[in-house]
Design an enzyme around this catalytic site. Structure first.
Site, PDB file in Angstrom:
ATOM      1  N   VAL A  19      -3.503  -0.627 -16.006  1.00 15.54           N
ATOM      2  CA  VAL A  19      -2.718  -1.442 -15.071  1.00 15.54           C
ATOM      3  C   VAL A  19      -3.396  -2.853 -15.486  1.00 15.54           C
ATOM      4  CG1 VAL A  19      -1.953  -2.696 -13.064  1.00 15.54           C
ATOM      5  CG2 VAL A  19      -2.148   0.018 -13.397  1.00 15.54           C
ATOM      6  N   LYS A  22      -2.154  -4.240 -18.909  1.00 13.00           N
ATOM      7  CA  LYS A  22      -0.952  -4.568 -19.153  1.00 13.00           C
ATOM      8  C   LYS A  22      -1.031  -6.071 -18.406  1.00 13.00           C
ATOM      9  CE  LYS A  22       1.508  -0.230 -18.743  1.00 13.00           C
ATOM     10  NZ  LYS A  22       2.327   0.862 -17.823  1.00 13.00           N
ATOM     11  N   HIS A 236       2.102   2.512 -10.080  1.00 10.28           N
ATOM     12  CA  HIS A 236       1.271   2.378 -11.025  1.00 10.28           C
ATOM     13  C   HIS A 236       0.669   3.556 -11.534  1.00 10.28           C
ATOM     14  CE1 HIS A 236       0.965  -1.914 -11.138  1.00 10.28           C
ATOM     15  NE2 HIS A 236       0.416  -1.893  -9.785  1.00 10.28           N
ATOM     16  N   GLU A 242       7.779   0.188 -16.100  1.00  9.07           N
ATOM     17  CA  GLU A 242       8.259  -1.010 -16.603  1.00  9.07           C
ATOM     18  C   GLU A 242       9.908  -0.911 -16.510  1.00  9.07           C
ATOM     19  OE1 GLU A 242       4.518  -1.164 -18.700  1.00  9.07           O
ATOM     20  OE2 GLU A 242       6.080   0.386 -18.343  1.00  9.07           O
ATOM     21  N   ARG A 282      -2.216 -10.851  -2.394  1.00 10.21           N
ATOM     22  CA  ARG A 282      -1.126 -10.387  -2.044  1.00 10.21           C
ATOM     23  C   ARG A 282      -1.246  -9.612  -0.629  1.00 10.21           C
ATOM     24  NH1 ARG A 282       0.556  -6.191  -5.087  1.00 10.21           N
ATOM     25  NH2 ARG A 282       0.428  -4.575  -3.207  1.00 10.21           N
ATOM     26  N   GLY A 303      -1.559  -7.083  -9.356  1.00 13.81           N
ATOM     27  CA  GLY A 303      -1.282  -7.074 -10.787  1.00 13.81           C
ATOM     28  C   GLY A 303      -0.447  -8.152 -11.213  1.00 13.81           C
ATOM     29  N   TYR A 307       6.048  -5.675 -14.231  1.00 19.23           N
ATOM     30  CA  TYR A 307       6.716  -5.125 -12.990  1.00 19.23           C
ATOM     31  C   TYR A 307       6.163  -5.344 -11.741  1.00 19.23           C
ATOM     32  CZ  TYR A 307       3.430  -1.472 -14.297  1.00 19.23           C
ATOM     33  OH  TYR A 307       2.171  -0.862 -14.552  1.00 19.23           O
TER      34      TYR A 307
END
Length: 334
Positions: A19, A22, A236, A242, A282, A303, A307
């Protein structure tokens, strides 16, 4: 105007390594090359540091972040690169738990995101819940099992979620409906952390709150909501996230009343302030049918993948990724 040299750390030793890669790719795409000179630093699953030409790209040289403030950056064999600021695009243990933040503090290098104490506290779900309660924010009822605990609580109250207390992801998390399934779930959680959290399930919808902090002022992204068809949100761990989650739909903005949205934002801000948050965060809450706001978890470096929830919420509030990175980097070096 000279470009700022930005160290982008990614990969890492946690189960969220992929993750992180990405996320770093999205950062690389969005970073303004006229303002910044990126230096990509990949931390392998083996713990080795390497300078690479891009996230997932070619290795250029073995690397090490020096704690020596005279270096103020990384060592690459017999040469050094001074870093103006670091983006620690790392999720989970040894990246989001205060360890990396402590190294950057020793090195004297400004970095994006929460500091050592907030990162460490929010990685431990039990400590996060205690801080939230101190701030007047409701949390689920929970029990803690340390590494040497062998006695199971008698009044668990099913259904209950069994979680690694300090993993920072959905790996090792299970929902348990019956007493006979509790021990296997605890053993599974202990694969990721010796400290295990038993958390009574909360009846409600999960609403996420994206926070961008600048000079003490909090700006909110649009709220989102997870609508589940079954199980719990674990995108995840899916093979092709995606393309969307296998069991959930994300709604941005969340289809809730303005009164409920205001209550979510107020509760999230209280938790963020209580833990000493900085930069970005978050905060995920449960909104119960009665309108109560119950904390789920706090992500101190959420993240940034294509996505991921945080960038979607910020984009819905009018802040795209290039602007978000500008603001985060500017806040870190001011």
């Amino acid at each position: 105007m000279d470009r700022l040299t930005v160290g982008i750390l990614f990969g890492g030793l946690s189960e969220e390594h992929d993750v992180s890669v990405k996320s770093a790719r999205e950062v690389a795409r969005a970073l303004d090359g006229e303002k910044y000179r990126p230096v990509f630093l990949h931390i392998g699953r083996d713990g080795r540091w390497r300078q690479v030409d891009a996230p997932g790209g070619r290795e250029l040289a073995p690397a090490a972040l020096s704690p020596d403030r005279a270096v103020h950056g990384i060592c690459l064999g017999d040469r050094q690169i001074r870093l103006d600021v670091v983006l620690p695009v790392l999720h989970g243990r040894f990246g989001e738990d205060g360890a990396m933040q402590g190294l950057l503090e020793l090195a004297g290098i400004p970095y994006v995101g929460c500091g050592v104490a907030a990162s460490a506290m929010c990685m431990d779900k039990a400590l996060t819940y205690l801080a939230a309660r101190r701030a007047g924010v409701e949390t689920p009822e929970f029990f803690i099992l340390d590494a040497h605990d062998t006695m199971m609580p008698e009044d668990v109250g099913y259904p209950v979620f069994v979680k690694p207390a300090r993993s920072g992801s959905s790996f090792g998390v299970n929902r348990v409906e019956r007493a006979e399934d509790l021990l296997p779930a605890i053993l599974e959680a202990r694969r990721y952390d010796a400290k295990v959290l038993l958390e009574r399930a909360v009846s409600g919808r999960e609403v996420g709150c994206a926070i961008l902090e600048e000079k003490g002022k909090i700006l909110f992204g649009a709220l989102d909501m997870i609508e589940l068809s079954g199980g719990f949100f674990r995108i995840h761990q899916e093979k092709n996230p995606e393309a969307g989650s296998q069991n959930a739909v994300l709604r941005v903005p969340a289809p809730i009343s303005e009164e409920a949205a205001r209550a979510i934002r107020e509760a999230a801000a209280k938790v963020f302030r209580e833990v000493g948050g900085r930069g970005l965060c978050r905060v995920d809450m449960f909104l119960t049918p009665e309108g109560r706001c119950v904390l789920n978890e706090v992500n101190t470096f959420p993240g940034l993948t294509s996505y991921s929830r945080y960038p979607r919420m910020m984009a819905a509030a009018g802040i795209d990724m290039p602007e978000l990175l500008d603001r985060l980097i500017g806040g870190a070096i001011c």
